[in-house]
Design an enzyme around this catalytic site. Structure first.
Site, PDB file in Angstrom:
ATOM      1  N   GLY A   1       0.807  -1.214   0.000  1.00  0.00           N
ATOM      2  CA  GLY A   1       0.000   0.000   0.000  1.00  0.00           C
ATOM      3  C   GLY A   1       0.837   1.259   0.000  1.00  0.00           C
ATOM      4  O   GLY A   1       1.724   1.440   0.828  1.00  0.00           O
TER       5      GLY A   1
ATOM      6  N   THR B   1      -1.756   7.296   1.728  1.00  0.00           N
ATOM      7  CA  THR B   1      -1.208   8.380   2.551  1.00  0.00           C
ATOM      8  C   THR B   1      -0.052   7.898   3.418  1.00  0.00           C
ATOM      9  O   THR B   1       1.059   8.442   3.365  1.00  0.00           O
ATOM     10  CB  THR B   1      -2.324   8.950   3.466  1.00  0.00           C
ATOM     11  OG1 THR B   1      -3.421   9.344   2.638  1.00  0.00           O
ATOM     12  CG2 THR B   1      -1.838  10.142   4.260  1.00  0.00           C
ATOM     13  N   VAL B   2      -0.274   6.837   4.188  1.00  0.00           N
ATOM     14  CA  VAL B   2       0.767   6.385   5.128  1.00  0.00           C
ATOM     15  C   VAL B   2       1.876   5.631   4.390  1.00  0.00           C
ATOM     16  O   VAL B   2       3.062   5.785   4.703  1.00  0.00           O
ATOM     17  CB  VAL B   2       0.151   5.510   6.248  1.00  0.00           C
ATOM     18  CG1 VAL B   2       1.217   5.101   7.248  1.00  0.00           C
ATOM     19  CG2 VAL B   2      -0.974   6.266   6.952  1.00  0.00           C
ATOM     20  N   GLY B   3       1.495   4.839   3.374  1.00  0.00           N
ATOM     21  CA  GLY B   3       2.514   4.112   2.606  1.00  0.00           C
ATOM     22  C   GLY B   3       3.456   5.066   1.890  1.00  0.00           C
ATOM     23  O   GLY B   3       4.685   4.898   1.914  1.00  0.00           O
TER      24      GLY B   3
ATOM     25  N   GLU C   1       2.624   0.328  16.262  1.00  0.00           N
ATOM     26  CA  GLU C   1       2.615   1.676  16.864  1.00  0.00           C
ATOM     27  C   GLU C   1       1.711   2.634  16.099  1.00  0.00           C
ATOM     28  O   GLU C   1       1.007   3.459  16.691  1.00  0.00           O
ATOM     29  CB  GLU C   1       4.054   2.227  16.880  1.00  0.00           C
ATOM     30  CG  GLU C   1       4.212   3.533  17.596  1.00  0.00           C
ATOM     31  CD  GLU C   1       3.888   3.431  19.079  1.00  0.00           C
ATOM     32  OE1 GLU C   1       4.675   2.834  19.816  1.00  0.00           O
ATOM     33  OE2 GLU C   1       2.841   3.949  19.498  1.00  0.00           O
TER      34      GLU C   1
ATOM     35  N   GLY D   1      -6.483  14.555   4.102  1.00  0.00           N
ATOM     36  CA  GLY D   1      -5.983  13.189   4.290  1.00  0.00           C
ATOM     37  C   GLY D   1      -6.086  12.688   5.724  1.00  0.00           C
ATOM     38  O   GLY D   1      -5.477  11.682   6.074  1.00  0.00           O
TER      39      GLY D   1
ATOM     40  N   LYS E   1      -9.040   2.009  18.470  1.00  0.00           N
ATOM     41  CA  LYS E   1      -7.797   2.416  19.153  1.00  0.00           C
ATOM     42  C   LYS E   1      -7.890   2.214  20.667  1.00  0.00           C
ATOM     43  O   LYS E   1      -6.950   1.720  21.287  1.00  0.00           O
ATOM     44  CB  LYS E   1      -7.481   3.880  18.801  1.00  0.00           C
ATOM     45  CG  LYS E   1      -7.148   4.068  17.319  1.00  0.00           C
ATOM     46  CD  LYS E   1      -7.134   5.537  16.925  1.00  0.00           C
ATOM     47  CE  LYS E   1      -6.835   5.725  15.448  1.00  0.00           C
ATOM     48  NZ  LYS E   1      -7.053   7.096  14.984  1.00  0.00           N
TER      49      LYS E   1
ATOM     50  N   GLY F   1      -2.060  11.790   9.316  1.00  0.00           N
ATOM     51  CA  GLY F   1      -1.217  12.472   8.331  1.00  0.00           C
ATOM     52  C   GLY F   1      -0.053  11.575   7.924  1.00  0.00           C
ATOM     53  O   GLY F   1       0.360  10.685   8.667  1.00  0.00           O
TER      54      GLY F   1
HETATM   55  N1  HSE Z   1      -8.813   8.822  10.500  1.00  0.00           N
HETATM   56  C1  HSE Z   1      -7.887   8.766  11.580  1.00  0.00           C
HETATM   57  C2  HSE Z   1      -8.066  10.037  12.385  1.00  0.00           C
HETATM   58  C3  HSE Z   1      -6.493   8.636  11.047  1.00  0.00           C
HETATM   59  O1  HSE Z   1      -8.796  10.937  11.971  1.00  0.00           O
HETATM   60  O2  HSE Z   1      -7.509  10.138  13.476  1.00  0.00           O
HETATM   61  C4  HSE Z   1      -5.541   7.914  11.919  1.00  0.00           C
HETATM   62  O3  HSE Z   1      -6.012   6.733  12.431  1.00  0.00           O
END
Ligand code: HSE
Length: 435
Positions: free
Chosen positions: A10, A13-15, A128, A186, A204, A301
């Site tokens: 992937g 955004t994070v990849g 993490e 994003g 989370k 982000g």
């Molecule tokens: N959509 C999540 C947020 C991104 O707004 O915090 C990170 O998990």
């Protein structure tokens, strides 16, 4: 020393952020680790993007092929979601690959299965980036606070919701406009319902609760209430009374059992958490030896989240050749000490409450409401008549002292049954954040 080879799943955004961090900070990372980290293979829906972001990596169309490649030591899963992603992860683990993932949904819903298979195959799973983006809260819970019995965690752990609440409060912006902005930046999940209805925060806090109390993950036990039904009037009234409304993930160990919940919450404006604004996240942990600690930073982000992903890769790389006894247990406690615990139904949790009642502006109304609260053993902390909406209806805001939730629900039902009261009554939980 030989490079550590990454198979990257992937490049969203994070990849994309992960590829950038590994490239831009390659020298600094190598100085810390003593070896290089190299993306050897990448799988993404967009081949052109892969060629641009990972020019030296083999492009692999099928994720199931990527995770069995000889030149992959660590699979970094940034697809998100469950479904096929879960199968890919399980295949990677069965093939002896270590895993780094930012996938909170996968871990909150299927973590027990993932960790059991990982233990069987003697592989590490690091996550993490799954909680609070760039904030190293997993490391704090698993390692930094290991000497403590944790009492409670309360966190602003959804950046999108916090951004929306902040913009609504500061600029009076409309909910839908701010949501669109968060998506463009994003921050929001592909399906923003996950953000605004509390699912993302629920995933989370479920993971953190398991780490804090040494129990299996159980997302189905987490109460979820998002911000989509929040009325801007309540944000305003809360502020007038010295409170801010935040979407909090809360878990607390009580004598009766463990509370696990996500909902909009009034918190006193003097508390640090109340002043965490925009897309920022913060997690407060209360533990028996250290007391209160607070972790603050970017919760979403590309680069902040990638910072956590790359830190996990570094942790794994450091232990690649070490015996498994050197590893931190997946859920912070030794696997045979991870035991199910009683999770309290919402009716049994303890909280204080903000109520907004619209009722006939005539003698005796307040007395009847106060009587019904008293009947359910709910004590009033403050009661304010905000004003008269029309000629005959008054808006009353009540703050209660701490009580068991079923008491307030019974009282609300009784008050709503009064002829002089409009339905529904607005109820928002309050937290003093002292315990
Ligand atoms: N959509 C999540 C947020 C991104 O707004 O915090 C990170 O998990």
């Amino acid at each position: 020393m030989k490079s550590v080879n990454i198979g990257l799943l992937g490049l969203g955004t994070v990849g994309g952020g992960t590829a950038a961090v590994l490239q831009d900070n390659a020298a600094e990372i190598s100085r810390r680790l003593g070896r290089d980290i190299r993306i050897s293979a990448v799988c993404d829906a967009k081949a052109e993007r892969a060629a641009q972001l990972c020019p030296d990596a083999a492009f692999v169309q099928d994720p199931f092929e990527l995770v069995v490649r000889e030149d992959v030591d660590v699979v970094v899963e940034l697809f998100g979601g469950t479904g096929i992603t879960k199968d890919v992860i399980l295949k990677a683990i069965s093939s002896g690959k270590h895993i780094v993932t930012a996938n909170k949904k996968l871990l909150a819903e299927y973590g027990n299965e993932v960790f059991a298979l990982a233990a069987e195959n003697n592989v590490m799973v690091q996550f993490e980036a799954a909680v609070a983006g760039g904030i190293p809260i997993i490391k704090a819970l698993r390692e930094g606070l290991a000497a403590n019995r944790i009492r409670s965690i309360a966190g602003i752990i959804n950046g999108t919701s916090n951004f929306i609440l902040t913009e609504m409060r500061e600029k009076g912006s409309a909910f839908a406009d701010v949501l669109k902005e968060a998506q463009a930046l994003g921050y929001a999940e592909a399906d923003p319902t996950f953000d605004i209805e509390g699912h993302d925060a629920g995933h989370k806090i479920t993971i953190m609760s398991a780490l804090a109390f040494g129990m299996p993950v159980d997302f189905s036990a987490c109460y979820l209430e998002g911000i989509s039904k929040l009325d801007s009037r309540d944000i305003k009234y809360a502020e007038e009374l010295g409170y801010r409304i935040k979407l909090l993930g809360i878990t607390r160990k009580t004598d009766k059992g463990i509370e696990l919940r996500v909902h909009p919450t009034l918190i006193p404006e003097c508390r640090l958490l109340a002043n965490v604004n925009g897309v920022m996240n913060a997690v407060r942990v209360n533990a028996d030896m250290v007391g209160e600690t607070l972790y603050y930073g970017a919760g979403a982000g590309a680069l902040p989240t990638a910072s956590a992903v790359v830190a996990d890769i570094i942790d794994i790389a450091r232990l690649l050749d070490a015996p498994s006894g050197y590893r931190v247990p997946y859920l912070a406690f030794q696997p045979d000490q991870v035991q199910p615990q009683t999770l309290l139904p919402m009716d049994e949790i303890t909280s204080s409450y903000y109520l907004r009642v619209c009722a006939a502006d005539k003698p005796g109304t307040l007395g009847q409401i106060a009587n019904l609260l008293a009947k359910e053993n709910v004590s009033i902390e403050a009661l304010i008549q905000k004003g008269v909406i029309d000629q005959s209806t008054a808006e009353i805001v009540i703050l209660t002292h701490s009580t068991v939730e079923k008491n307030i629900k019974n009282a609300i039902a009784a008050i709503e049954a009064l002829d002089c009261v409009d339905t529904p009554i607005t109820m928002i939980r309050m937290e003093s954040l002292h315990d």
